[in-house]
Design a protein around this motif. Structure first.
Motif, PDB file in Angstrom:
ATOM      1  N   GLN A  67       0.788  -1.415   0.113  1.00 40.50           N
ATOM      2  CA  GLN A  67       0.050   0.052   0.037  1.00 40.50           C
ATOM      3  C   GLN A  67       0.604   1.327  -0.056  1.00 40.50           C
ATOM      4  OE1 GLN A  67      -2.641  -0.261   3.429  1.00 40.50           O
ATOM      5  NE2 GLN A  67      -3.434  -2.327   2.720  1.00 40.50           N
ATOM      6  N   LEU A  68       1.969   1.164  -0.769  1.00 39.83           N
ATOM      7  CA  LEU A  68       2.880   2.375  -0.602  1.00 39.83           C
ATOM      8  C   LEU A  68       2.195   3.558  -1.356  1.00 39.83           C
ATOM      9  CD1 LEU A  68       6.611   1.319  -0.759  1.00 39.83           C
ATOM     10  CD2 LEU A  68       5.476   2.356   0.712  1.00 39.83           C
ATOM     11  N   GLY A  69       1.356   3.239  -2.405  1.00 43.69           N
ATOM     12  CA  GLY A  69       0.752   4.592  -2.954  1.00 43.69           C
ATOM     13  C   GLY A  69      -0.216   5.106  -2.026  1.00 43.69           C
ATOM     14  N   LYS A  70      -0.541   4.811  -0.969  1.00 44.43           N
ATOM     15  CA  LYS A  70      -1.370   5.532  -0.111  1.00 44.43           C
ATOM     16  C   LYS A  70      -0.705   6.431   0.955  1.00 44.43           C
ATOM     17  CE  LYS A  70      -4.944   1.914  -0.297  1.00 44.43           C
ATOM     18  NZ  LYS A  70      -5.817   0.879   0.418  1.00 44.43           N
ATOM     19  N   PRO A  71      -1.298   7.796   0.986  1.00 43.94           N
ATOM     20  CA  PRO A  71      -0.303   8.448   1.762  1.00 43.94           C
ATOM     21  C   PRO A  71      -0.454   7.995   3.167  1.00 43.94           C
ATOM     22  CG  PRO A  71      -2.080   9.792   0.723  1.00 43.94           C
ATOM     23  CD  PRO A  71      -2.297   8.204   0.308  1.00 43.94           C
ATOM     24  N   LYS A  72      -1.053   7.462   3.774  1.00 44.15           N
ATOM     25  CA  LYS A  72      -0.971   6.946   5.231  1.00 44.15           C
ATOM     26  C   LYS A  72       0.110   6.035   5.377  1.00 44.15           C
ATOM     27  CE  LYS A  72      -3.340   4.429   9.064  1.00 44.15           C
ATOM     28  NZ  LYS A  72      -4.774   3.994   9.402  1.00 44.15           N
ATOM     29  N   GLN A  73       0.234   4.964   4.360  1.00 44.27           N
ATOM     30  CA  GLN A  73       1.561   4.250   4.495  1.00 44.27           C
ATOM     31  C   GLN A  73       2.652   5.044   4.140  1.00 44.27           C
ATOM     32  OE1 GLN A  73       3.253   0.822   5.510  1.00 44.27           O
ATOM     33  NE2 GLN A  73       1.202   0.853   5.303  1.00 44.27           N
TER      34      GLN A  73
ATOM     35  N   ALA B  75      12.630  11.898  12.245  1.00 44.39           N
ATOM     36  CA  ALA B  75      11.290  11.331  12.083  1.00 44.39           C
ATOM     37  C   ALA B  75      10.514  11.842  10.992  1.00 44.39           C
ATOM     38  CB  ALA B  75      10.513  11.455  13.390  1.00 44.39           C
ATOM     39  N   GLY B  76      11.214  11.963   9.867  1.00 47.84           N
ATOM     40  CA  GLY B  76      10.758  12.200   8.553  1.00 47.84           C
ATOM     41  C   GLY B  76      10.281  13.884   8.483  1.00 47.84           C
ATOM     42  N   GLN B  77      10.424  14.690   9.375  1.00 47.02           N
ATOM     43  CA  GLN B  77      10.234  16.027   9.623  1.00 47.02           C
ATOM     44  C   GLN B  77      11.468  16.865   9.196  1.00 47.02           C
ATOM     45  OE1 GLN B  77       7.211  17.874   9.637  1.00 47.02           O
ATOM     46  NE2 GLN B  77       8.767  19.522   8.833  1.00 47.02           N
ATOM     47  N   ALA B  78      11.660  17.572   7.960  1.00 43.77           N
ATOM     48  CA  ALA B  78      12.629  18.465   7.742  1.00 43.77           C
ATOM     49  C   ALA B  78      12.632  19.848   8.133  1.00 43.77           C
ATOM     50  CB  ALA B  78      13.071  18.275   6.102  1.00 43.77           C
ATOM     51  N   SER B  79      13.848  20.281   8.257  1.00 38.20           N
ATOM     52  CA  SER B  79      14.047  21.874   8.753  1.00 38.20           C
ATOM     53  C   SER B  79      15.431  22.390   8.309  1.00 38.20           C
ATOM     54  CB  SER B  79      14.177  21.982  10.187  1.00 38.20           C
ATOM     55  OG  SER B  79      15.364  21.381  10.700  1.00 38.20           O
ATOM     56  N   VAL B  80      15.196  23.590   7.953  1.00 41.03           N
ATOM     57  CA  VAL B  80      16.485  24.388   7.073  1.00 41.03           C
ATOM     58  C   VAL B  80      16.899  25.429   8.137  1.00 41.03           C
ATOM     59  CG1 VAL B  80      17.197  25.310   5.192  1.00 41.03           C
ATOM     60  CG2 VAL B  80      15.584  23.334   5.032  1.00 41.03           C
ATOM     61  N   ASN B  81      18.143  25.516   8.374  1.00 40.13           N
ATOM     62  CA  ASN B  81      18.392  26.534   9.272  1.00 40.13           C
ATOM     63  C   ASN B  81      17.531  26.842  10.375  1.00 40.13           C
ATOM     64  OD1 ASN B  81      20.692  26.562   7.410  1.00 40.13           O
ATOM     65  ND2 ASN B  81      20.032  28.498   6.548  1.00 40.13           N
ATOM     66  N   GLY B  82      17.034  25.654  11.213  1.00 39.16           N
ATOM     67  CA  GLY B  82      16.461  25.634  12.211  1.00 39.16           C
ATOM     68  C   GLY B  82      14.769  26.016  11.973  1.00 39.16           C
ATOM     69  N   ARG B  83      14.588  26.291  10.819  1.00 38.13           N
ATOM     70  CA  ARG B  83      13.067  26.501  10.298  1.00 38.13           C
ATOM     71  C   ARG B  83      12.473  25.280   9.873  1.00 38.13           C
ATOM     72  NH1 ARG B  83      11.598  31.115   6.059  1.00 38.13           N
ATOM     73  NH2 ARG B  83      11.978  29.250   4.710  1.00 38.13           N
ATOM     74  N   PRO B  84      11.454  25.032  10.427  1.00 37.53           N
ATOM     75  CA  PRO B  84      10.783  23.831   9.774  1.00 37.53           C
ATOM     76  C   PRO B  84      10.011  23.862   8.644  1.00 37.53           C
ATOM     77  CG  PRO B  84       9.962  23.986  12.105  1.00 37.53           C
ATOM     78  CD  PRO B  84      10.713  25.217  11.673  1.00 37.53           C
ATOM     79  N   LEU B  85      10.221  22.848   7.729  1.00 35.41           N
ATOM     80  CA  LEU B  85       9.541  22.929   6.304  1.00 35.41           C
ATOM     81  C   LEU B  85       8.142  22.242   6.529  1.00 35.41           C
ATOM     82  CD1 LEU B  85      12.368  21.905   4.163  1.00 35.41           C
ATOM     83  CD2 LEU B  85      11.661  24.119   4.622  1.00 35.41           C
ATOM     84  N   PRO B  86       7.329  22.588   5.618  1.00 34.67           N
ATOM     85  CA  PRO B  86       6.032  21.971   5.610  1.00 34.67           C
ATOM     86  C   PRO B  86       6.242  20.288   5.258  1.00 34.67           C
ATOM     87  CG  PRO B  86       6.137  23.780   4.270  1.00 34.67           C
ATOM     88  CD  PRO B  86       7.379  23.546   4.450  1.00 34.67           C
ATOM     89  N   PRO B  87       5.251  19.761   5.721  1.00 40.75           N
ATOM     90  CA  PRO B  87       5.292  18.062   5.709  1.00 40.75           C
ATOM     91  C   PRO B  87       5.179  17.622   4.199  1.00 40.75           C
ATOM     92  CG  PRO B  87       3.818  18.621   7.486  1.00 40.75           C
ATOM     93  CD  PRO B  87       4.096  20.005   6.851  1.00 40.75           C
ATOM     94  N   LEU B  88       5.970  16.792   3.908  1.00 39.57           N
ATOM     95  CA  LEU B  88       6.053  16.232   2.605  1.00 39.57           C
ATOM     96  C   LEU B  88       4.686  15.637   2.289  1.00 39.57           C
ATOM     97  CD1 LEU B  88       9.449  14.845   2.142  1.00 39.57           C
ATOM     98  CD2 LEU B  88       8.795  17.056   1.193  1.00 39.57           C
ATOM     99  N   LEU B  89       4.166  15.045   3.275  1.00 39.86           N
ATOM    100  CA  LEU B  89       2.603  14.404   2.731  1.00 39.86           C
ATOM    101  C   LEU B  89       1.828  14.755   3.823  1.00 39.86           C
ATOM    102  CD1 LEU B  89       4.092  10.907   2.149  1.00 39.86           C
ATOM    103  CD2 LEU B  89       3.185  12.421   0.597  1.00 39.86           C
TER     104      LEU B  89
END
Length: 417
Positions: free
Chosen positions: A357-363, A403-417
């Protein structure tokens, strides 16, 4: 009378010794050939079939058939003739590559060119093998295009547990009307080493392309200069590790310098026992008789379901991707950038994941949540800074992934999914 009897005995002893040595030479060649083919198959990429039509103390004849393990798009046929001597066995023959679903002979039928010739010597005492395959120059018409090859060669040396390959393909060209593809000299070298048990192995290789030029009617000419790749794969007792370096001297578009760069990476902590289990499972799938490229979507999905436990087991030791060095320079794009860092996948309880089920956002979120890493990016292109909403004076980005959450120079980026 006694002298005659002693002479007869001496002749008998010498003759018997000679015949015994011939028999040993023939048997040793046969045993080493079998071991070499088994080592080749153990690499996991190809299957080998040996068809012996004649086996004797002085001469042997047969044919080797080599085909990819997971794809039946081609097969290599190697008929051979061997002459056994006391110290060495001399082997020679032709090589023919069959392609396509109808197994059409590439050289004899599609290209109307002479089949490559090969010859080798096997040392009876040391077990050393040295061989060479030669491809003659030729020109041929192929589906409306003219192909011009200037020949090449491949050299094989060593023993079954330690084989060395080197070769070179001379420049070749394809012309089709006003369009053309010109490929410069291609050289390669490789070394394959394997433990006696067959469970551990190391593969090293290097490929270098001098140049490439693609001319098309409607697009600017694309040219590549000095493209190199060097890599190593090690399957040890505990882990599989892969690493390599890719370098491009220069790419040009329409005669203008476009890009040059280098990539140095490694992938480690892949569970070795899981790799061996997966290889065995793939071999069992291949024995079913249907190549992967012939599977429809439903069959491919069923295959992934069957192999899911073996695939997930690869992740149990938390694989790590190291980007040691990525450098890209472009005058056309006003870019001189450097990137390095690492990314780790948390493999704890990986069996709880699923590929189905990798095509589904939850997975997808479940997989992304297992990623941790950090990267240092210098010389960031202005377009990237604009997309991130950062000042054009920003010289460096510190990228952190938790844990999958990215930040740049200390500023969080919007979630990829």
């Amino acid at each position: 009378m006694r002298k005659g009897f002693m002479a007869a005995v001496a002749v008998a002893v010498l003759g018997g010794g000679y015949l015994a040595a011939q028999a040993y030479s023939s048997e040793r060649f046969d045993a080493e050939l079998t071991a070499s083919l088994e080592a080749l198959e153990a690499g996991g990429d190809v299957t080998v079939e040996r068809r012996t039509s004649e086996r004797g103390w002085f001469t042997s004849r047969g044919e080797l058939a080599i085909s990819p393990r997971l794809d039946e798009g081609w097969a290599l046929q190697l008929p051979y003739s061997a002459r056994h001597g006391l110290a060495r066995t001399h082997i020679s023959g032709d090589a023919e590559l069959t392609v396509g679903p109808d197994d059409q002979a590439l050289f004899a039928e599609r290209l109307e060119a002479a089949s490559p010739r090969w010859h080798a010597e096997f040392d009876t005492l040391s077990g050393e093998l040295s061989g060479r395959l030669d491809l003659a120059a030729f020109e041929s018409q192929l589906e409306g295009a003219r192909l011009a090859m200037r020949g090449g060669h491949l050299i094989v040396e060593g023993q079954p547990e330690d084989l060395r390959l080197s070769g070179e393909l001379a420049p070749w060209e394809i012309f089709h009307g006003q369009e053309s593809l010109k490929v410069g000299r291609l050289s390669m070298s490789a070394r394959y080493r394997q433990a006696a048990s067959g469970r551990e192995r190391t593969q090293q290789g290097r490929v270098a392309l001098d140049s490439l030029s693609l001319v098309r009617k409607t697009d600017p000419t694309l040219e590549l200069e000095s493209l190199h790749y060097q890599g190593e794969l090690t399957l040890g007792a505990e882990a599989l590790q892969v690493g390599g370096t890719l370098a491009l001297g220069e790419a040009r578009l329409g005669g203008e310098s476009l890009l040059s760069g280098e990539l140095d990476f490694s992938l480690s902590r892949i569970n070795a026992e899981a790799v061996r289990t997966l290889e065995a499972a793939l071999e069992a799938e291949r024995a079913r008789g249907t190549p992967l490229d012939a599977l429809d979507d439903a069959e491919l999905s069923a295959l992934l379901t069957r192999l899911e436990p073996e695939l997930l087991a690869l992740l149990t030791d938390s694989p790590r991707l190291m980007l040691d060095h990525l450098a890209l320079t472009s005058e056309m794009l006003a870019m001189d950038t450097r990137l390095s860092g690492e990314l780790t996948f948390d493999g704890k309880d990986a069996r709880r994941l699923t590929l189905a089920q990798l095509g589904k956002p939850k997975q997808q979120r479940r997989w992304l949540h297992r990623l941790d890493g950090q990267f240092d990016w210098q010389g960031v292109p202005p377009l990237v800074l604009m997309q991130l909403g950062l000042p054009m004076t920003t010289e460096r980005l510190a990228i952190l992934i938790e844990a999958g959450q990215a930040s740049v120079n200390g500023r969080p980026l919007p979630p990829l999914l």
